[in-house]
Structure formats: structure tokens, C-alpha cells
Design an enzyme around this catalytic site. Structure first.
Site, mmCIF file in Angstrom:
data_model
loop_
_atom_site.group_PDB
_atom_site.id
_atom_site.type_symbol
_atom_site.label_atom_id
_atom_site.label_comp_id
_atom_site.label_asym_id
_atom_site.label_seq_id
_atom_site.Cartn_x
_atom_site.Cartn_y
_atom_site.Cartn_z
ATOM 1 C CE LYS A 214 -7.277 -3.652 -7.274
ATOM 2 N NZ LYS A 214 -8.399 -4.404 -6.335
ATOM 3 N NE ARG A 248 -5.291 0.792 -1.772
ATOM 4 C CZ ARG A 248 -4.680 -0.194 -2.542
ATOM 5 N NH1 ARG A 248 -5.108 -0.079 -3.845
ATOM 6 N NH2 ARG A 248 -3.248 -0.311 -2.792
#
Length: 272
Positions: A214, A248
């Protein structure tokens, strides 16, 4: 916690959830797996690398994403869920915030619903999950990263989500919480919530951390999405340290190894 046909320990071990984006425009791997054959190949690869849960998504939710219709999202994910279920013995999470997509996914075999809006986008979502009596991962999210008391307000927002779940009849043993790295938070706030993950345990639910590739990693290291593996591994170690039940991730093999190493350091010796 039972998810699908498998029991998961709520504490003591961090499981790895592998990401499969059936999208043309996801920030990291858009278009890589948006055919059934490519998707199935990737699933097989992640299973061989030690994946515990497969998370399938049919709509990119990167910053500035273009929403797709329920019909389009269903058309993307349902054939893959059905094929995965028929070919592999793996637990499937469906990443959607739309109740119609969730209902179709559950009918096709999804074992868990992963809602990035924590039941606050679609008022029908909580009822769909409750009726199916399956687990859900409920994420913290806001439209704008505006806070007066950051961590306290994150906890308050998650309590609202838990209240929605309870009102619909979702039991506590079906709830996993996600702090929402990259959603409704500034760069500094993303760093803080990873570092202070343990605070969320005060709510009393298992946690999932999703920081893989991210922007918080990209901005810190000044790297494009495809080169953020090492930064992601650090967030995974923090997840283990913070007692997260799941991470995740895109890069399963590397993160499985990071979890094993971090847990060995934490648990593998006794001070005499």
C-alpha cells in the site's frame, strides 16, 4: 473461529490471506488475473506457498477508483469462486461492500465476507451475512481523514460497526476487525495504526492487517507497488507482534516466511 471447513485459532498464530484481484485496474496487480485460467493458476501457486485463506475481489478500491455495478462485479467473481471451490480445498473470502454481490458470492461458496466499509455502505449487508451465518471481516473506513482524537475515534467508529453487526444478528464469534490501513487515513495515521495495532484488542475481536504494497509502504520507501515486498514484510512482523489473526497480502511465500520467523522469535525460547 470456524471459517468454511477449517478451524482457525483466534490467538497465538497469524494466518496468511492471499489476495486475488479479478479486476483490470487494481493498484498493484490490475489485469494480471482477470481471466479464469490466470486466476486459477495464481490460486494454485498461493496454496503451494502456504496461503490459509483466499480473498477474491472484483472491484478495485484503490484511491480514485471507479465503482462498478453489482452485475459487473458478480460476473467477475462468481465464475472464479465456483471454479476454485470445485478444484481446490481452500477457504474463500469475498472482498465486497455490496449486499447483492455478497449474497451471490455466498451462494457460490464464499466462506467469509470482507467489507471495506464495515457494514456502513450498504444497509442490507449485515442482514445478508447474518442470514448466511458466516464470518465477516469488518474494516474501519471514513470518507475523509479528519479526526480530533485519532485512535479514540477509530475505536468509536469500529464500535458503531459492531453495533450494526449485533443489531442484524451477527454473533461475536463471527466478527474479525480490520483497522483499515490506506482507507480514510493520512500517511502518518497509517503508520500510527500499524504501530498501535494492539489498541484494537480492547474491542475484544480478532484482527486482520492489510498493508500489503500500500501507499504507506510506497511513500516511506519511495517505491512503486511491485517493489514494496520488503516494506510489506515489516508490516507483517508488526502484525505478529500486535497479535493479528490474519495478514492480507499479495506475496504469500515471503509473508508466510516472515510470520514463521517473527513467531519463532516471539515464542521459540524460554528465559532461564
Amino acid at each position: 473461529m470456524r471459517i468454511g471447513n477449517r478451524e482457525f485459532a483466534d490467538t497465538g498464530h497469524t494466518y496468511v490471506m492471499g489476495i486475488l484481484n479479478i479486476t483490470p485496474d487494481s493498484f498493484s496487480d490490475g489485469g494480471a488475473y482477470n481471466t479464469t485460467d490466470r486466476a486459477l493458476y495464481r490460486v494454485e501457486q498461493m496454496i503451494s506457498e502456504g496461503m490459509d485463506v483466499l480473498d477474491i475481489g472484483g472491484e478495485s478500491t484503490r484511491p480514485g477508483y471507479t465503482p462498478v455495478s453489482e452485475e459487473e462485479e458478480i460476473n467477475r467473481v462468481i465464475p472464479v469462486i465456483e471454479k476454485v471451490k470445485s478444484r481446490f480445498d481452500t477457504v474463500i473470502s469475498l472482498d465486497t461492500y455490496k449486499s447483492e454481490v455478497a449474497a451471490a458470492g455466498i451462494a457460490a461458496g464464499a466462506d467469509l465476507i470482507n467489507d471495506i466499509w464495515g457494514l456502513k455502505y450498504d444497509p442490507m449487508m449485515a442482514g445478508v451475512i447474518a442470514e448466511a451465518d458466516i464470518p465477516c471481516c469488518l474494516m474501519h473506513n471514513r470518507k475523509e481523514a479528519v479526526y480530533n482524537r485519532y485512535m479514540e475515534e477509530v475505536l468509536e467508529d469500529l464500535r458503531e460497526t459492531i453495533g450494526l453487526a449485533h443489531a442484524a444478528g451477527i454473533s461475536d464469534d463471527r466478527i474479525i476487525l480490520d483497522p483499515g490501513v490506506g482507507f480514510g487515513k493520512s500517511y502518518e495515521q497509517n503508520l500510527e495504526i500499524i504501530d498501535r495495532l494492539e489498541m484494537l484488542h480492547t474491542l475484544g475481536y480478532p484482527l486482520l492487517l492489510g498493508a500489503s504494497r500500500k501507499s504507506v509502504v510506497g511513500l516511506t520507501l519511495d517505491l512503486p507497488a511491485a517493489q514494496r515486498v520488503e516494506g510489506t514484510l515489516v508490516t507483517t512482523v508488526y502484525a505478529v507482534r500486535g497479535g493479528a489473526m490474519f495478514v492480507r497480502v499479495h506475496d504469500v511465500k515471503e509473508n508466510v516466511r516472515a510470520v514463521r520467523m517473527a513467531e519463532a522469535i516471539r515464542d521459540g525460547y524460554v528465559i532461564q
